[in-house]
Design a protein around this motif. Structure first.
Motif, PDB file in Angstrom:
ATOM      1  N   LEU A 215       0.835  -1.203   0.000  1.00  0.00           N
ATOM      2  CA  LEU A 215       0.000   0.000   0.000  1.00  0.00           C
ATOM      3  C   LEU A 215       0.869   1.253   0.000  1.00  0.00           C
ATOM      4  N   VAL A 216       1.936   1.233   0.776  1.00  0.00           N
ATOM      5  CA  VAL A 216       2.861   2.369   0.802  1.00  0.00           C
ATOM      6  C   VAL A 216       3.522   2.511  -0.565  1.00  0.00           C
ATOM      7  N   GLN A 217       3.884   1.399  -1.175  1.00  0.00           N
ATOM      8  CA  GLN A 217       4.479   1.443  -2.509  1.00  0.00           C
ATOM      9  C   GLN A 217       3.488   1.999  -3.534  1.00  0.00           C
ATOM     10  N   GLU A 218       2.218   1.601  -3.407  1.00  0.00           N
ATOM     11  CA  GLU A 218       1.208   2.120  -4.326  1.00  0.00           C
ATOM     12  C   GLU A 218       1.024   3.622  -4.135  1.00  0.00           C
TER      13      GLU A 218
ATOM     14  N   VAL B 200      12.525  12.998  -3.731  1.00  0.00           N
ATOM     15  CA  VAL B 200      11.494  13.739  -3.016  1.00  0.00           C
ATOM     16  C   VAL B 200      10.351  12.817  -2.589  1.00  0.00           C
ATOM     17  N   VAL B 201       9.897  11.941  -3.476  1.00  0.00           N
ATOM     18  CA  VAL B 201       8.809  11.035  -3.104  1.00  0.00           C
ATOM     19  C   VAL B 201       9.253  10.135  -1.949  1.00  0.00           C
ATOM     20  N   GLY B 202      10.440   9.569  -2.056  1.00  0.00           N
ATOM     21  CA  GLY B 202      10.951   8.720  -0.974  1.00  0.00           C
ATOM     22  C   GLY B 202      11.100   9.492   0.319  1.00  0.00           C
TER      23      GLY B 202
ATOM     24  N   MET C  20       7.596  10.358   1.809  1.00  0.00           N
ATOM     25  CA  MET C  20       6.994   9.177   2.438  1.00  0.00           C
ATOM     26  C   MET C  20       7.688   8.873   3.761  1.00  0.00           C
ATOM     27  N   GLY C  21       9.005   9.046   3.788  1.00  0.00           N
ATOM     28  CA  GLY C  21       9.748   8.819   5.032  1.00  0.00           C
ATOM     29  C   GLY C  21       9.364   9.813   6.111  1.00  0.00           C
TER      30      GLY C  21
ATOM     31  N   TRP D 246       6.367  11.100  11.013  1.00  0.00           N
ATOM     32  CA  TRP D 246       5.382  11.958  11.657  1.00  0.00           C
ATOM     33  C   TRP D 246       4.263  11.111  12.278  1.00  0.00           C
ATOM     34  N   VAL D 247       3.793  10.127  11.535  1.00  0.00           N
ATOM     35  CA  VAL D 247       2.743   9.233  12.048  1.00  0.00           C
ATOM     36  C   VAL D 247       3.284   8.415  13.224  1.00  0.00           C
ATOM     37  N   ASP D 248       4.481   7.859  13.053  1.00  0.00           N
ATOM     38  CA  ASP D 248       5.079   7.008  14.099  1.00  0.00           C
ATOM     39  C   ASP D 248       5.313   7.765  15.407  1.00  0.00           C
ATOM     40  N   THR D 249       5.563   9.066  15.329  1.00  0.00           N
ATOM     41  CA  THR D 249       5.846   9.845  16.534  1.00  0.00           C
ATOM     42  C   THR D 249       4.600  10.566  17.066  1.00  0.00           C
TER      43      THR D 249
END
Length: 191
Positions: free
Chosen positions: A117-120, A152-154, A157-158, A163-166
């Motif tokens: 899903l992240v790859q998509e 930039v895309v990588g 996403m990182g 941001w979500v993880d923290t």
């Protein structure tokens, strides 16, 4: 005809099921989650679940399809001609969407979720960059524009994952400014 109260109850029920699934996905893989376990976790009757979804996979798929469509809609709202100063408004819209839909982001970047899903999602963002950057960054030669896109895309996403993880402590506006700064700096080097 459904009354507004009925619609509100449906939204509330679906939200509870989504949040419950996200919580369970923090603990176990999707294939190991049962409808009973989910409905018990959110204090709903199993029959209520089946009014809205066929099974756990259907709920999961609908969550992903909703996020996928929302991101595509945001991208359509910001064609390159409307971003003369760079992608800042687009970044703000994406980060605000992520902020308002934390459960989807937690699902997407959760430990027990298929990373395809992240790859998509990265592919969707890459398509947007490929279409827009010839207009936004016309002075960057094609091979370097492709490298910039991948970088930039990588990176975006990182940053989104971190941001979500923290716990998404920083406001979306600050995160959008960070992404814009990284993108502009990379574009300057590539150009």
């Amino acid at each position: 005809m459904n009354s507004p109260a009925d619609d509100r109850r449906v939204r509330k029920t679906k939200k509870a099921l989504r949040q419950g699934l996200v919580q369970l996905l923090q603990e176990k893989k999707l294939k190991d989650i049962t409808v009973r376990e989910l409905t018990d976790a959110v204090d709903l009757h199993r029959g209520t679940f089946y009014v809205h979804y066929r099974d756990i996979y259907d709920l999961y798929d609908k969550m992903w399809q909703e996020a996928n469509q929302a991101i595509r809609d945001i991208f359509r709202q910001y064609p390159p001609e409307e971003l003369p100063g760079g992608p800042a408004p687009l970044f703000r819209a994406i980060m605000e969407y992520a902020w308002e839909n934390r459960d989807l982001c937690q699902m997407l970047f959760g430990p027990n979720v298929d990373q395809s899903l992240v790859q998509e999602l990265s592919g969707i963002a890459g398509e947007k960059c490929a279409q827009d950057w010839a207009v936004l960054y016309p002075n960057i030669a094609l091979p370097y524009r492709d490298y910039l896109q991948v970088y930039v895309v990588g990176g975006c996403m990182g940053v989104l994952r971190r941001w979500v993880d923290t716990g998404m402590r920083e406001p979306p506006k600050e995160m959008a400014a960070l992404l814009e700064g990284i993108t502009k700096s990379a574009a300057k080097v590539a150009g």
